[in-house]
Structure formats: C-alpha cells, structure tokens
Design a protein around this motif. Sequence first.
Motif, PDB file in Angstrom:
ATOM      1  N   THR A   8      14.120   1.045  -0.538  1.00 26.39           N
ATOM      2  CA  THR A   8      13.879   2.464  -0.755  1.00 26.39           C
ATOM      3  C   THR A   8      12.465   2.844  -0.363  1.00 26.39           C
ATOM      4  OG1 THR A   8      13.098   2.172  -3.032  1.00 26.39           O
ATOM      5  CG2 THR A   8      15.488   2.402  -2.696  1.00 26.39           C
ATOM      6  N   VAL A   9      12.247   4.135  -0.222  1.00 25.60           N
ATOM      7  CA  VAL A   9      10.900   4.629   0.065  1.00 25.60           C
ATOM      8  C   VAL A   9       9.959   4.247  -1.072  1.00 25.60           C
ATOM      9  CG1 VAL A   9       9.494   6.728   0.291  1.00 25.60           C
ATOM     10  CG2 VAL A   9      11.655   6.518   1.549  1.00 25.60           C
ATOM     11  N   ALA A  10      10.428   4.361  -2.304  1.00 28.26           N
ATOM     12  CA  ALA A  10       9.595   4.019  -3.455  1.00 28.26           C
ATOM     13  C   ALA A  10       9.178   2.549  -3.426  1.00 28.26           C
ATOM     14  CB  ALA A  10      10.342   4.319  -4.752  1.00 28.26           C
ATOM     15  N   GLN A  11      10.101   1.672  -3.048  1.00 30.18           N
ATOM     16  CA  GLN A  11       9.767   0.251  -2.946  1.00 30.18           C
ATOM     17  C   GLN A  11       8.725   0.005  -1.866  1.00 30.18           C
ATOM     18  OE1 GLN A  11      13.872  -1.135  -2.381  1.00 30.18           O
ATOM     19  NE2 GLN A  11      13.651  -2.431  -4.212  1.00 30.18           N
ATOM     20  N   LEU A  12       8.913   0.626  -0.725  1.00 28.58           N
ATOM     21  CA  LEU A  12       7.968   0.446   0.375  1.00 28.58           C
ATOM     22  C   LEU A  12       6.575   0.923  -0.020  1.00 28.58           C
ATOM     23  CD1 LEU A  12      10.136   1.587   3.437  1.00 28.58           C
ATOM     24  CD2 LEU A  12       9.507  -0.756   2.808  1.00 28.58           C
ATOM     25  N   MET A  13       6.506   2.057  -0.699  1.00 29.46           N
ATOM     26  CA  MET A  13       5.207   2.571  -1.124  1.00 29.46           C
ATOM     27  C   MET A  13       4.544   1.635  -2.122  1.00 29.46           C
ATOM     28  SD  MET A  13       5.487   6.740  -1.358  1.00 29.46           S
ATOM     29  CE  MET A  13       6.744   6.744  -2.628  1.00 29.46           C
ATOM     30  N   THR A  14       5.314   1.141  -3.093  1.00 28.00           N
ATOM     31  CA  THR A  14       4.759   0.243  -4.105  1.00 28.00           C
ATOM     32  C   THR A  14       4.274  -1.053  -3.481  1.00 28.00           C
ATOM     33  OG1 THR A  14       6.180   1.155  -5.839  1.00 28.00           O
ATOM     34  CG2 THR A  14       5.271  -1.042  -6.210  1.00 28.00           C
ATOM     35  N   TRP A  15       5.095  -1.657  -2.655  1.00 27.25           N
ATOM     36  CA  TRP A  15       4.702  -2.911  -2.007  1.00 27.25           C
ATOM     37  C   TRP A  15       3.463  -2.725  -1.138  1.00 27.25           C
ATOM     38  CZ3 TRP A  15      10.389  -3.882  -0.138  1.00 27.25           C
ATOM     39  CH2 TRP A  15      11.143  -4.381  -1.206  1.00 27.25           C
ATOM     40  N   TYR A  16       3.436  -1.633  -0.395  1.00 25.33           N
ATOM     41  CA  TYR A  16       2.320  -1.390   0.513  1.00 25.33           C
ATOM     42  C   TYR A  16       1.027  -1.153  -0.266  1.00 25.33           C
ATOM     43  CZ  TYR A  16      -0.329   0.527   4.432  1.00 25.33           C
ATOM     44  OH  TYR A  16      -1.284   0.747   5.398  1.00 25.33           O
ATOM     45  N   MET A  17       1.102  -0.317  -1.298  1.00 23.38           N
ATOM     46  CA  MET A  17      -0.099  -0.023  -2.085  1.00 23.38           C
ATOM     47  C   MET A  17      -0.602  -1.278  -2.790  1.00 23.38           C
ATOM     48  SD  MET A  17       0.928   3.713  -3.682  1.00 23.38           S
ATOM     49  CE  MET A  17      -0.659   4.008  -4.485  1.00 23.38           C
ATOM     50  N   ASP A  18       0.302  -2.084  -3.302  1.00 22.51           N
ATOM     51  CA  ASP A  18      -0.102  -3.324  -3.954  1.00 22.51           C
ATOM     52  C   ASP A  18      -0.801  -4.261  -2.975  1.00 22.51           C
ATOM     53  OD1 ASP A  18       0.900  -2.491  -6.368  1.00 22.51           O
ATOM     54  OD2 ASP A  18       2.763  -3.654  -6.243  1.00 22.51           O
ATOM     55  N   HIS A  19      -0.253  -4.372  -1.770  1.00 20.20           N
ATOM     56  CA  HIS A  19      -0.856  -5.246  -0.771  1.00 20.20           C
ATOM     57  C   HIS A  19      -2.267  -4.780  -0.428  1.00 20.20           C
ATOM     58  CE1 HIS A  19      -0.926  -7.916   2.817  1.00 20.20           C
ATOM     59  NE2 HIS A  19      -1.765  -6.983   3.258  1.00 20.20           N
ATOM     60  N   VAL A  20      -2.405  -3.499  -0.121  1.00 23.79           N
ATOM     61  CA  VAL A  20      -3.712  -2.966   0.281  1.00 23.79           C
ATOM     62  C   VAL A  20      -4.718  -3.084  -0.861  1.00 23.79           C
ATOM     63  CG1 VAL A  20      -4.963  -0.871   0.942  1.00 23.79           C
ATOM     64  CG2 VAL A  20      -2.773  -1.420   2.030  1.00 23.79           C
ATOM     65  N   ALA A  21      -4.287  -2.777  -2.084  1.00 25.99           N
ATOM     66  CA  ALA A  21      -5.190  -2.803  -3.239  1.00 25.99           C
ATOM     67  C   ALA A  21      -5.677  -4.208  -3.553  1.00 25.99           C
ATOM     68  CB  ALA A  21      -4.504  -2.201  -4.456  1.00 25.99           C
ATOM     69  N   THR A  22      -4.824  -5.206  -3.374  1.00 23.03           N
ATOM     70  CA  THR A  22      -5.199  -6.576  -3.722  1.00 23.03           C
ATOM     71  C   THR A  22      -5.856  -7.324  -2.571  1.00 23.03           C
ATOM     72  OG1 THR A  22      -2.954  -7.342  -3.161  1.00 23.03           O
ATOM     73  CG2 THR A  22      -3.394  -6.781  -5.466  1.00 23.03           C
ATOM     74  N   GLN A  23      -5.418  -7.048  -1.335  1.00 24.62           N
ATOM     75  CA  GLN A  23      -5.956  -7.754  -0.175  1.00 24.62           C
ATOM     76  C   GLN A  23      -7.083  -6.994   0.522  1.00 24.62           C
ATOM     77  OE1 GLN A  23      -4.807 -10.866   0.457  1.00 24.62           O
ATOM     78  NE2 GLN A  23      -3.469 -10.589  -1.328  1.00 24.62           N
ATOM     79  N   LEU A  24      -7.194  -5.710   0.206  1.00 23.68           N
ATOM     80  CA  LEU A  24      -8.182  -4.826   0.855  1.00 23.68           C
ATOM     81  C   LEU A  24      -8.042  -4.856   2.372  1.00 23.68           C
ATOM     82  CD1 LEU A  24     -11.360  -5.335  -1.361  1.00 23.68           C
ATOM     83  CD2 LEU A  24      -9.602  -3.552  -1.479  1.00 23.68           C
ATOM     84  N   CYS A  25      -6.804  -4.867   2.798  1.00 21.45           N
ATOM     85  CA  CYS A  25      -6.481  -4.765   4.217  1.00 21.45           C
ATOM     86  C   CYS A  25      -5.021  -4.377   4.322  1.00 21.45           C
ATOM     87  CB  CYS A  25      -6.735  -6.085   4.964  1.00 21.45           C
ATOM     88  SG  CYS A  25      -5.650  -7.430   4.448  1.00 21.45           S
ATOM     89  N   ARG A  26      -4.643  -3.853   5.482  1.00 16.36           N
ATOM     90  CA  ARG A  26      -3.237  -3.542   5.714  1.00 16.36           C
ATOM     91  C   ARG A  26      -2.491  -4.813   6.092  1.00 16.36           C
ATOM     92  NH1 ARG A  26      -6.313   0.589   7.665  1.00 16.36           N
ATOM     93  NH2 ARG A  26      -5.748   2.697   6.941  1.00 16.36           N
ATOM     94  N   PRO A  27      -1.178  -4.829   5.900  1.00 13.64           N
ATOM     95  CA  PRO A  27      -0.399  -5.980   6.383  1.00 13.64           C
ATOM     96  C   PRO A  27      -0.610  -6.156   7.883  1.00 13.64           C
ATOM     97  CG  PRO A  27       0.925  -4.591   4.945  1.00 13.64           C
ATOM     98  CD  PRO A  27      -0.338  -3.834   5.218  1.00 13.64           C
ATOM     99  N   GLY A  28      -0.503  -7.390   8.340  1.00 11.06           N
ATOM    100  CA  GLY A  28      -0.758  -7.664   9.752  1.00 11.06           C
ATOM    101  C   GLY A  28       0.157  -6.908  10.686  1.00 11.06           C
ATOM    102  N   SER A  29       1.389  -6.719  10.283  1.00 11.81           N
ATOM    103  CA  SER A  29       2.368  -5.993  11.093  1.00 11.81           C
ATOM    104  C   SER A  29       3.532  -5.603  10.194  1.00 11.81           C
ATOM    105  CB  SER A  29       2.881  -6.861  12.246  1.00 11.81           C
ATOM    106  OG  SER A  29       3.633  -7.950  11.737  1.00 11.81           O
TER     107      SER A  29
END
Length: 217
Positions: A8-29
């Motif tokens: 879902t869109v909600a899942q994608l947003m949560t996963w993406y925000m968690d990744h950026v917040a913890t890794q301080l970078c965007r996913p590689g691809s």
Amino acid sequence: MAKNKKVTVAQLMTWYMDHVATQLCRPGSISNFAETHNFEAPLFYKHFDSFKELEQEIFKTLFETSLATLEESDEFALFGKKDKLLSFYFTFFENLSLNKEYIQFVLKDYGLSLETLSVLSPLREHFGNFVDMLELQELNINFSAIEPFQKATIRESAWIQFLFTLKFWLDDTSPDFEKTDVFIEKSLNTSLELIDTKALNNIIDLGKFLYKERFTR
C-alpha cells in the motif's frame, strides 16, 4: 520467503521514512528498496514513478493528517478563520517535529529556498486551497526580505510566510523546537493581527495537544 503480492501507499511511506530517518540517506534504488521489504519492484511503480514522487506524497499526507486531526475537534470548528490558520501551523509543525529526522534530511538535501521546491508542490497546492477556503481578507507579512512579494495574493503571501516558518524550523536547535513556537506566535500574530492573548494560548494548546494525544500515546 514468498514475495508480498500487494503493498500500500501507507506501507511505502512508512518504510521509506524509516529508512531515511535511520540511515540518513535514500535507498540505493527502487529495486534495493523492494528487495529489503520483500516485494517486487513493479508494485512500487503502481503507485509512484520515483522516490521523489513518494516524497511529494509524504508531504501532502503530513498536511492532510494535520488538518484532519484539527477537524476532529469540536473546538476547532468554533474558531474564526484566522485562528484556524494559526492552529493549523502549530499542529503541522508538531507533526514535522515528530518526524524531524526524515523531514530535515529531505529538505536540507534538496536545499530549501524561497523558491517553491518541486518536492513541496503538492503541499503548496493543498495549503493554498486551505487558505482560499478560509477567505482571509488580509495577511500582512512584515519581513523586509520579501518586500517584492507584498502585492502578492493572500494565497501566495501565506505560502511565503509558510516557507519562512519552515526555514526557521529547519535551523531551530532549541529543545522541542521552542523557538519555532515563539516564531509562529509572533510572526502570525502580527500578520493576522491577533490581539487576544488568551485566545492565542488556547489555539496553541489545542493544536499541540491534539497531535500529541493522537500520535504519541
């Protein structure tokens, strides 16, 4: 493990925000992002063409959630139009503060300026519609740096005011963004010519209380 057949869109947003917040970078691809969360990359493209589109959706959702939170309150319905705008400010920036690692990384990475950033375009549209709905008669922005914009429409002036506040919030290092609270109070109190201190305190308390009650239980 079998791949997820639906995201879902909600899942994608949560996963993406968690990744950026913890890794301080965007996913590689997008492929790497999909692999990490066990779904096929084409499922991402059913909703978004890029991470940037996902980021745009996140900012729009932050706006919608903030406004929806206020509209659930019977007290908010009784506020005047100017008070509703001010209450929205405190609620929205409380929302930003709860997601500060993600928001600060994304905005500082793009480089915030007075020009409308493309990542904020959907937010600008929704914020502008909200301002139009309020039918404010005047909005006096007293910043010498934006004198060329003084003749702008109420909608445009409100967006400029919003960007100034967002920039202040990004640079604010005070505990719990206390200086941003003061900035909002003083700048909008002047711009909207709010005089009733008791009413102003009620507006501040409502916006922040509602958000903390809903999202920090």
